[in-house]
Design a protein around this motif. Structure first.
Motif, short mmCIF file in Angstrom:
data_model
loop_
_atom_site.label_atom_id
_atom_site.label_comp_id
_atom_site.label_asym_id
_atom_site.label_seq_id
_atom_site.Cartn_x
_atom_site.Cartn_y
_atom_site.Cartn_z
N VAL A 2 -28.67 57.20 39.60
CA VAL A 2 -29.28 55.87 39.48
C VAL A 2 -28.57 55.11 38.06
N GLN A 3 -27.27 54.55 38.03
CA GLN A 3 -26.75 54.13 36.99
C GLN A 3 -26.75 52.37 37.36
N PHE A 4 -26.76 51.90 36.10
CA PHE A 4 -26.65 50.68 35.65
C PHE A 4 -25.73 50.70 34.79
N VAL A 5 -24.24 49.59 35.30
CA VAL A 5 -23.22 49.09 34.36
C VAL A 5 -22.97 47.55 33.95
N GLU A 6 -23.44 46.86 32.75
CA GLU A 6 -23.55 46.03 32.38
C GLU A 6 -22.38 45.13 31.41
N SER A 7 -21.61 44.29 32.06
CA SER A 7 -20.63 43.40 31.34
C SER A 7 -20.53 41.90 30.97
N GLY A 8 -19.76 41.57 30.01
CA GLY A 8 -20.02 40.91 30.47
C GLY A 8 -19.51 39.56 28.71
N GLN A 13 -18.97 31.31 20.03
CA GLN A 13 -19.53 30.29 19.16
C GLN A 13 -20.74 29.54 19.60
N PRO A 14 -21.59 29.52 18.60
CA PRO A 14 -23.06 27.85 18.90
C PRO A 14 -22.75 27.53 19.78
N GLY A 15 -23.33 26.92 20.91
CA GLY A 15 -23.34 26.12 22.58
C GLY A 15 -22.32 26.31 23.01
N GLY A 16 -21.45 27.86 23.14
CA GLY A 16 -20.86 28.52 24.46
C GLY A 16 -21.62 28.82 25.56
N SER A 17 -20.98 29.81 26.10
CA SER A 17 -21.18 30.65 27.40
C SER A 17 -20.89 31.61 27.62
N LEU A 18 -21.05 32.75 28.15
CA LEU A 18 -21.16 33.93 28.60
C LEU A 18 -22.37 33.78 29.96
N ARG A 19 -21.59 34.89 30.73
CA ARG A 19 -21.73 35.58 32.05
C ARG A 19 -21.79 37.03 31.98
N LEU A 20 -23.34 37.46 31.83
CA LEU A 20 -23.11 38.58 31.72
C LEU A 20 -23.25 39.33 33.63
N SER A 21 -22.77 40.37 33.65
CA SER A 21 -23.34 40.97 35.21
C SER A 21 -23.74 42.29 34.50
N CYS A 22 -24.62 43.00 35.77
CA CYS A 22 -25.35 44.12 35.58
C CYS A 22 -25.30 44.47 37.54
N ARG A 105 -41.88 42.77 30.50
CA ARG A 105 -42.26 43.88 29.96
C ARG A 105 -41.35 44.64 30.00
N ALA A 106 -40.84 45.21 29.27
CA ALA A 106 -39.67 46.45 29.35
C ALA A 106 -40.86 47.65 29.61
N ALA A 107 -41.65 47.80 29.30
CA ALA A 107 -42.81 48.74 29.69
C ALA A 107 -42.49 49.15 31.87
N ASP A 108 -41.95 48.14 32.29
CA ASP A 108 -42.28 47.61 33.44
C ASP A 108 -40.97 48.06 33.94
N PHE A 109 -40.25 48.67 33.12
CA PHE A 109 -38.87 48.91 34.38
C PHE A 109 -38.66 50.48 33.73
N GLY A 110 -37.45 50.24 34.07
CA GLY A 110 -36.82 51.81 33.72
C GLY A 110 -35.01 51.80 34.34
N SER A 111 -34.61 53.44 34.51
CA SER A 111 -33.02 52.89 34.78
C SER A 111 -32.43 52.16 33.97
N TRP A 112 -31.97 52.38 32.67
CA TRP A 112 -31.39 51.43 31.70
C TRP A 112 -30.08 51.59 31.86
N GLY A 113 -29.20 50.37 31.71
CA GLY A 113 -28.23 50.89 31.53
C GLY A 113 -27.21 50.86 29.93
N GLN A 114 -26.51 50.31 29.52
CA GLN A 114 -25.55 51.27 28.17
C GLN A 114 -26.39 49.78 27.73
N GLY A 115 -26.54 48.82 28.31
CA GLY A 115 -25.90 47.26 27.05
C GLY A 115 -24.80 46.49 26.82
N THR A 116 -24.49 45.44 27.34
CA THR A 116 -23.43 44.80 26.23
C THR A 116 -23.58 43.69 25.26
#
Length: 122
Positions: A2-8, A13-22, A105-116
């Motif tokens: 099992v593996q997650f990959v986060e990106s995006g 700047q403040p007020g801007g936007s981003l879209r993250l993918s998992c 709650r983070a304790a309810d989750f597993g198989s964490w990705g590496q983060g972005t």
């Protein structure tokens, strides 16, 4: 495996936007809840949003309600986090993970990705 990959992530700047993918590999997300979490330096990991892959039910932390939107694409085994009206306090490493319940709650989750990394700064 099992593996997650986060990106995006990135610098915005403040007020801007981003879209993250998992995107998940090694298993199908259909039966799970997928959560987005974030962790800033020196702070605990906090829940941002979560979504049921089966019916799309979603929850948000109060701090992001009205600014962030979580969505899913079961065919692509992917969950997105659209982040609008970003603030400096949104700066953190953002992670996704899978859980059998819908919660922030983070304790309810597993198989964490590496983060972005998301950095909101002028």
């Amino acid at each position: 495996q099992v593996q997650f990959v986060e990106s995006g992530g990135g610098l915005v700047q403040p007020g801007g936007s981003l879209r993250l993918s998992c995107t998940a590999s090694g298993f199908t997300l259909d039966a799970y809840g997928i959560g987005w979490f974030r962790q800033a330096p020196g702070k605990e990991r906090e829940g941002v949003s979560c979504i049921s892959m089966s019916d799309g039910t979603a929850y948000y932390a109060d701090s992001v309600k009205g600014r962030f939107t979580i969505s899913r694409d079961n065919a692509k085994n992917t969950v997105y986090l659209q982040m609008n009206s970003l603030k400096p306090e949104d700066t953190a490493v953002y992670y996704c993970a899978a859980g059998l319940v819908l919660s922030l709650r983070a304790a309810d989750f597993g198989s964490w990705g590496q983060g972005t990394q998301v950095t909101v700064s002028s």
